[in-house]
Motif scaffolding. Structure first.
Motif, PDB file in Angstrom:
ATOM      1  N   PHE A  44       0.833  -1.202   0.000  1.00 40.00           N
ATOM      2  CA  PHE A  44       0.000   0.000   0.000  1.00 40.00           C
ATOM      3  C   PHE A  44       0.870   1.255   0.000  1.00 40.00           C
ATOM      4  CE2 PHE A  44      -2.633   3.206   2.214  1.00 40.00           C
ATOM      5  CZ  PHE A  44      -3.662   3.280   1.299  1.00 40.00           C
ATOM      6  N   CYS A  45       1.940   1.236   0.795  1.00 37.16           N
ATOM      7  CA  CYS A  45       2.875   2.369   0.805  1.00 37.16           C
ATOM      8  C   CYS A  45       3.534   2.541  -0.559  1.00 37.16           C
ATOM      9  CB  CYS A  45       3.932   2.172   1.873  1.00 37.16           C
ATOM     10  SG  CYS A  45       3.315   2.333   3.551  1.00 37.16           S
ATOM     11  N   ALA A  46       3.871   1.432  -1.197  1.00 39.89           N
ATOM     12  CA  ALA A  46       4.486   1.493  -2.524  1.00 39.89           C
ATOM     13  C   ALA A  46       3.525   2.121  -3.535  1.00 39.89           C
ATOM     14  CB  ALA A  46       4.904   0.102  -2.981  1.00 39.89           C
ATOM     15  N   VAL A  47       2.256   1.748  -3.464  1.00 39.33           N
ATOM     16  CA  VAL A  47       1.256   2.330  -4.368  1.00 39.33           C
ATOM     17  C   VAL A  47       1.157   3.834  -4.142  1.00 39.33           C
ATOM     18  CG1 VAL A  47      -1.206   2.417  -4.918  1.00 39.33           C
ATOM     19  CG2 VAL A  47      -0.079   0.217  -4.685  1.00 39.33           C
ATOM     20  N   LEU A  48       1.104   4.252  -2.889  1.00 38.17           N
ATOM     21  CA  LEU A  48       1.013   5.684  -2.593  1.00 38.17           C
ATOM     22  C   LEU A  48       2.231   6.445  -3.104  1.00 38.17           C
ATOM     23  CD1 LEU A  48      -0.492   5.781   1.011  1.00 38.17           C
ATOM     24  CD2 LEU A  48      -1.589   6.392  -1.141  1.00 38.17           C
ATOM     25  N   ILE A  49       3.418   5.902  -2.892  1.00 36.50           N
ATOM     26  CA  ILE A  49       4.639   6.558  -3.359  1.00 36.50           C
ATOM     27  C   ILE A  49       4.647   6.657  -4.881  1.00 36.50           C
ATOM     28  CG2 ILE A  49       7.151   6.266  -3.547  1.00 36.50           C
ATOM     29  CD1 ILE A  49       7.042   5.146  -0.666  1.00 36.50           C
ATOM     30  N   LEU A  50       4.244   5.601  -5.556  1.00 38.69           N
ATOM     31  CA  LEU A  50       4.219   5.630  -7.020  1.00 38.69           C
ATOM     32  C   LEU A  50       3.179   6.611  -7.557  1.00 38.69           C
ATOM     33  CD1 LEU A  50       4.698   1.835  -7.679  1.00 38.69           C
ATOM     34  CD2 LEU A  50       6.256   3.661  -8.377  1.00 38.69           C
ATOM     35  N   LEU A  51       2.034   6.713  -6.892  1.00 39.67           N
ATOM     36  CA  LEU A  51       1.031   7.691  -7.324  1.00 39.67           C
ATOM     37  C   LEU A  51       1.526   9.115  -7.116  1.00 39.67           C
ATOM     38  CD1 LEU A  51      -2.264   6.023  -6.084  1.00 39.67           C
ATOM     39  CD2 LEU A  51      -1.479   6.271  -8.447  1.00 39.67           C
ATOM     40  N   ILE A  52       2.207   9.364  -6.010  1.00 38.81           N
ATOM     41  CA  ILE A  52       2.792  10.687  -5.778  1.00 38.81           C
ATOM     42  C   ILE A  52       3.839  10.994  -6.847  1.00 38.81           C
ATOM     43  CG2 ILE A  52       4.265  12.021  -4.200  1.00 38.81           C
ATOM     44  CD1 ILE A  52       2.757  10.577  -1.897  1.00 38.81           C
ATOM     45  N   PHE A  53       4.635   9.994  -7.198  1.00 39.34           N
ATOM     46  CA  PHE A  53       5.645  10.168  -8.237  1.00 39.34           C
ATOM     47  C   PHE A  53       5.008  10.517  -9.586  1.00 39.34           C
ATOM     48  CE2 PHE A  53       8.350   8.241 -11.568  1.00 39.34           C
ATOM     49  CZ  PHE A  53       9.467   9.041 -11.416  1.00 39.34           C
ATOM     50  N   LYS A  54       3.931   9.800  -9.937  1.00 37.16           N
ATOM     51  CA  LYS A  54       3.241  10.094 -11.202  1.00 37.16           C
ATOM     52  C   LYS A  54       2.667  11.506 -11.209  1.00 37.16           C
ATOM     53  CE  LYS A  54       0.948   7.067 -13.597  1.00 37.16           C
ATOM     54  NZ  LYS A  54       0.057   6.030 -14.111  1.00 37.16           N
ATOM     55  N   MET A  55       2.086  11.919 -10.085  1.00 38.88           N
ATOM     56  CA  MET A  55       1.528  13.265 -10.011  1.00 38.88           C
ATOM     57  C   MET A  55       2.626  14.312 -10.116  1.00 38.88           C
ATOM     58  SD  MET A  55      -1.407  12.769  -7.107  1.00 38.88           S
ATOM     59  CE  MET A  55      -1.611  14.501  -6.891  1.00 38.88           C
ATOM     60  N   SER A  56       3.768  14.080  -9.505  1.00 37.53           N
ATOM     61  CA  SER A  56       4.859  15.050  -9.579  1.00 37.53           C
ATOM     62  C   SER A  56       5.395  15.160 -10.999  1.00 37.53           C
ATOM     63  CB  SER A  56       5.981  14.679  -8.614  1.00 37.53           C
ATOM     64  OG  SER A  56       6.667  13.523  -9.040  1.00 37.53           O
ATOM     65  N   LYS A  57       5.429  14.060 -11.728  1.00 39.66           N
ATOM     66  CA  LYS A  57       5.871  14.100 -13.123  1.00 39.66           C
ATOM     67  C   LYS A  57       4.881  14.892 -13.984  1.00 39.66           C
ATOM     68  CE  LYS A  57       9.746  12.041 -13.158  1.00 39.66           C
ATOM     69  NZ  LYS A  57      10.961  12.782 -13.500  1.00 39.66           N
ATOM     70  N   LYS A  58       3.574  14.747 -13.728  1.00 42.06           N
ATOM     71  CA  LYS A  58       2.578  15.516 -14.467  1.00 42.06           C
ATOM     72  C   LYS A  58       2.730  17.007 -14.196  1.00 42.06           C
ATOM     73  CE  LYS A  58      -1.042  12.047 -14.882  1.00 42.06           C
ATOM     74  NZ  LYS A  58      -2.418  11.672 -14.526  1.00 42.06           N
ATOM     75  N   ILE A  59       2.966  17.362 -12.938  1.00 38.78           N
ATOM     76  CA  ILE A  59       3.147  18.771 -12.580  1.00 38.78           C
ATOM     77  C   ILE A  59       4.412  19.310 -13.238  1.00 38.78           C
ATOM     78  CG2 ILE A  59       3.666  20.324 -10.658  1.00 38.78           C
ATOM     79  CD1 ILE A  59       1.841  18.509  -8.934  1.00 38.78           C
ATOM     80  N   GLU A  60       5.469  18.502 -13.240  1.00 31.70           N
ATOM     81  CA  GLU A  60       6.728  18.927 -13.873  1.00 31.70           C
ATOM     82  C   GLU A  60       6.533  19.182 -15.362  1.00 31.70           C
ATOM     83  OE1 GLU A  60      11.262  17.215 -14.503  1.00 31.70           O
ATOM     84  OE2 GLU A  60       9.828  16.109 -13.296  1.00 31.70           O
ATOM     85  N   GLU A  61       5.775  18.317 -16.049  1.00 33.27           N
ATOM     86  CA  GLU A  61       5.514  18.498 -17.470  1.00 33.27           C
ATOM     87  C   GLU A  61       4.713  19.775 -17.729  1.00 33.27           C
ATOM     88  OE1 GLU A  61       3.668  15.083 -19.193  1.00 33.27           O
ATOM     89  OE2 GLU A  61       5.322  13.756 -18.640  1.00 33.27           O
ATOM     90  N   LYS A  62       3.710  20.047 -16.887  1.00 35.33           N
ATOM     91  CA  LYS A  62       2.906  21.253 -17.064  1.00 35.33           C
ATOM     92  C   LYS A  62       3.740  22.499 -16.861  1.00 35.33           C
ATOM     93  CE  LYS A  62      -1.648  19.414 -16.069  1.00 35.33           C
ATOM     94  NZ  LYS A  62      -2.852  19.530 -15.236  1.00 35.33           N
ATOM     95  N   LEU A  63       4.621  22.491 -15.861  1.00 26.78           N
ATOM     96  CA  LEU A  63       5.479  23.648 -15.623  1.00 26.78           C
ATOM     97  C   LEU A  63       6.512  23.836 -16.740  1.00 26.78           C
ATOM     98  CD1 LEU A  63       6.093  23.379 -11.781  1.00 26.78           C
ATOM     99  CD2 LEU A  63       4.650  25.026 -12.999  1.00 26.78           C
ATOM    100  N   LYS A  64       6.951  22.742 -17.310  1.00 22.57           N
ATOM    101  CA  LYS A  64       7.932  22.809 -18.377  1.00 22.57           C
ATOM    102  C   LYS A  64       7.318  23.394 -19.663  1.00 22.57           C
ATOM    103  CE  LYS A  64      11.289  19.574 -18.604  1.00 22.57           C
ATOM    104  NZ  LYS A  64      11.881  18.245 -18.908  1.00 22.57           N
ATOM    105  N   ASN A  65       6.030  23.129 -19.888  1.00 17.43           N
ATOM    106  CA  ASN A  65       5.354  23.609 -21.102  1.00 17.43           C
ATOM    107  C   ASN A  65       4.952  25.076 -21.019  1.00 17.43           C
ATOM    108  OD1 ASN A  65       5.602  21.137 -22.340  1.00 17.43           O
ATOM    109  ND2 ASN A  65       3.630  20.399 -21.602  1.00 17.43           N
ATOM    110  N   GLN A  66       5.029  25.678 -19.860  1.00 13.97           N
ATOM    111  CA  GLN A  66       4.618  27.083 -19.741  1.00 13.97           C
ATOM    112  C   GLN A  66       5.713  28.021 -20.122  1.00 13.97           C
ATOM    113  OE1 GLN A  66       3.069  27.815 -15.837  1.00 13.97           O
ATOM    114  NE2 GLN A  66       1.151  26.783 -16.306  1.00 13.97           N
TER     115      GLN A  66
END
Length: 66
Positions: A44-66
């Motif tokens: 369960f902890c692994a799932v949470l960490i991986l979901l946080i990682f995916k969300m951080s990558k999405k935020i990074e992509e959005k910031l990079k495109n601006q």
């Protein structure tokens, strides 16, 4: 990277499901049931960490495109 994290999430969810089958609901804190509970918590902890990682990558992509 997206496919890899998705596969890892699916593996962790599979481990949760497998460990649920090992639980003895009459004595959940004895023997193999305790090991299964620790496995469920770790997956369960692994799932949470991986979901946080995916969300951080999405935020990074959005910031990079601006």
């Amino acid at each position: 990277m997206k496919i890899f994290t998705t596969i890892l999430i699916l593996v962790a969810v599979g481990l949760i499901a497998f460990n649920i089958t090992l639980l003895d609901f009459q004595n959940p804190f004895e023997g193999d049931s305790l090991i299964a509970l620790v496995g469920i918590a770790a997956a369960f902890c692994a799932v949470l960490i991986l979901l946080i990682f995916k969300m951080s990558k999405k935020i990074e992509e959005k910031l990079k495109n601006q």
